[in-house]
Design an enzyme around this catalytic site. Structure first.
Site, PDB file in Angstrom:
ATOM      1  N   LYS A   1       1.910  -3.286   5.989  1.00 41.36           N
ATOM      2  CA  LYS A   1       2.264  -2.997   4.596  1.00 41.36           C
ATOM      3  C   LYS A   1       3.721  -2.563   4.448  1.00 41.36           C
ATOM      4  O   LYS A   1       4.362  -2.847   3.427  1.00 41.36           O
ATOM      5  CB  LYS A   1       1.314  -1.935   4.034  1.00 41.36           C
ATOM      6  CG  LYS A   1      -0.137  -2.405   3.947  1.00 41.36           C
ATOM      7  CD  LYS A   1      -0.275  -3.674   3.114  1.00 41.36           C
ATOM      8  CE  LYS A   1      -1.722  -4.048   2.873  1.00 41.36           C
ATOM      9  NZ  LYS A   1      -1.858  -5.258   2.003  1.00 41.36           N
TER      10      LYS A   1
ATOM     11  N   SER B   1       0.869  -1.174   0.000  1.00 40.68           N
ATOM     12  CA  SER B   1       0.000   0.000   0.000  1.00 40.68           C
ATOM     13  C   SER B   1       0.903   1.219   0.000  1.00 40.68           C
ATOM     14  O   SER B   1       2.086   1.133   0.355  1.00 40.68           O
ATOM     15  CB  SER B   1      -0.872   0.010   1.258  1.00 40.68           C
ATOM     16  OG  SER B   1      -1.500   1.264   1.452  1.00 40.68           O
TER      17      SER B   1
ATOM     18  N   TYR C   1      -2.326  -1.382  10.125  1.00 36.59           N
ATOM     19  CA  TYR C   1      -2.324  -1.608   8.681  1.00 36.59           C
ATOM     20  C   TYR C   1      -1.014  -1.115   8.062  1.00 36.59           C
ATOM     21  O   TYR C   1      -0.378  -1.820   7.275  1.00 36.59           O
ATOM     22  CB  TYR C   1      -3.506  -0.868   8.057  1.00 36.59           C
ATOM     23  CG  TYR C   1      -3.641  -1.027   6.563  1.00 36.59           C
ATOM     24  CD1 TYR C   1      -4.228  -2.163   6.021  1.00 36.59           C
ATOM     25  CD2 TYR C   1      -3.206  -0.027   5.690  1.00 36.59           C
ATOM     26  CE1 TYR C   1      -4.371  -2.314   4.647  1.00 36.59           C
ATOM     27  CE2 TYR C   1      -3.337  -0.170   4.328  1.00 36.59           C
ATOM     28  CZ  TYR C   1      -3.922  -1.308   3.811  1.00 36.59           C
ATOM     29  OH  TYR C   1      -4.059  -1.448   2.437  1.00 36.59           O
TER      30      TYR C   1
END
Length: 279
Positions: free
Chosen positions: A159, A144, A155
């Protein structure tokens, strides 16, 4: 891999979003595709749609956080098509952007289990097969833009790890003289349903942290509608595979922030959060 025609791809998280966009792009390029997803009904519906349109596809319900299920996916792919030339470790989940210390251990286990360990399981399972095939092959790991800039809570941590792992595997393949290559996909906002990832949260991770203040599904839906079309992202991935391009970004909006972060690191400055920008 400048020619994708008649090659075999495996895509995780393939029932919707970026995964489906990849599958559609690969099918358009003449590939046969194995679709893997934890969401059985959505996987069946997507597979039926593709077959009705004439695609040669195969579906396997898979929880990528469980290594045995990724092993079963590889076995099923080989039974169906006899080889795997492209692997897209794409399955991903999002547990909200609450402060990291408010995320529960179940939040951490779930997000890292899918976003990072799903990639690890894919690499450990498929890459030895790809090397043994002795043919050109390619792995695409979905990270991402959150893996390249500051922030992102659980998150973002998952990533960022995917970016670092992808770089390492690329180095190892090139230095070892092996044929497979790697790309890491770092998209900005894409029109997907990742904001409702909780629909697929396993019962073994019941304890979820609080939602950020002001967060709502309707607001997230409206924001994501302004994101990129998943099929367009799939086309970018197919192009990157043909070109053996490692970093795959979906736009230029974050480039200045990436440069700014690199300069902060080089200058040993304290990190600062970038403002929201377009893709």
């Amino acid at each position: 891999m400048d020619n994708l025609d008649d090659k075999i791809a495996v895509v995780t998280g393939a029932a919707c979003g970026i995964g489906r966009g990849m599958v559609e792009a690969f099918v358009a390029a003449g590939m046969r595709v194995v679709l893997a997803d934890i969401e059985e009904a959505a996987l069946a519906a997507t597979t039926a749609d593709l077959r009705e349109a004439g695609a040669d596809v195969h579906a396997v319900v898979t929880d990528v956080s469980i290594p045995g299920e990724v092993g079963a996916l590889a076995e099923s792919a080989l039974r169906a098509y006899g080889a795997v030339h492209v692997l897209c470790n794409n399955a991903g989940v999002f547990a909200g952007s609450k402060p990291s210390w408010e995320s529960t251990l179940d939040d951490w286990a779930w997000v890292l289990g899918v976003n990072l360990m799903g990639v690890v399981h894919g690499i450990r399972t498929f890459l030895p097969l790809m090397i043994d095939q002795g043919e050109q092959a390619h792995i695409v790991n979905t990270a991402s833009i959150a893996g390249l800039i500051a922030g992102g809570s659980v998150y973002g941590a998952s990533k960022t790890a995917v970016v670092a792992l992808s770089e390492t595997v690329q180095f190892e393949l090139v230095d070892g003289g092996y044929k497979p290559r790697v790309s890491v996909l770092c998209p900005g906002l894409v029109d997907t349903g990742i904001y409702v990832s909780e629909r697929n949260r396993p019962a073994r991770y019941p304890q979820a942290g609080p939602r950020p203040s002001g967060w709502s599904v309707d607001a997230a839906r409206q924001a994501f509608k302004h994101g990129l079309d998943p099929r367009g992202v799939g086309d970018l991935v197919a192009e990157a595979i043909r070109e053996e391009r490692f970093y795959v970004l979906t736009g230029t909006g974050y480039l200045e922030h990436i440069r700014h972060r690199a300069e902060q690191i080089a200058n040993q400055e304290n990190p600062t959060m970038p403002p929201m920008v377009a893709n």
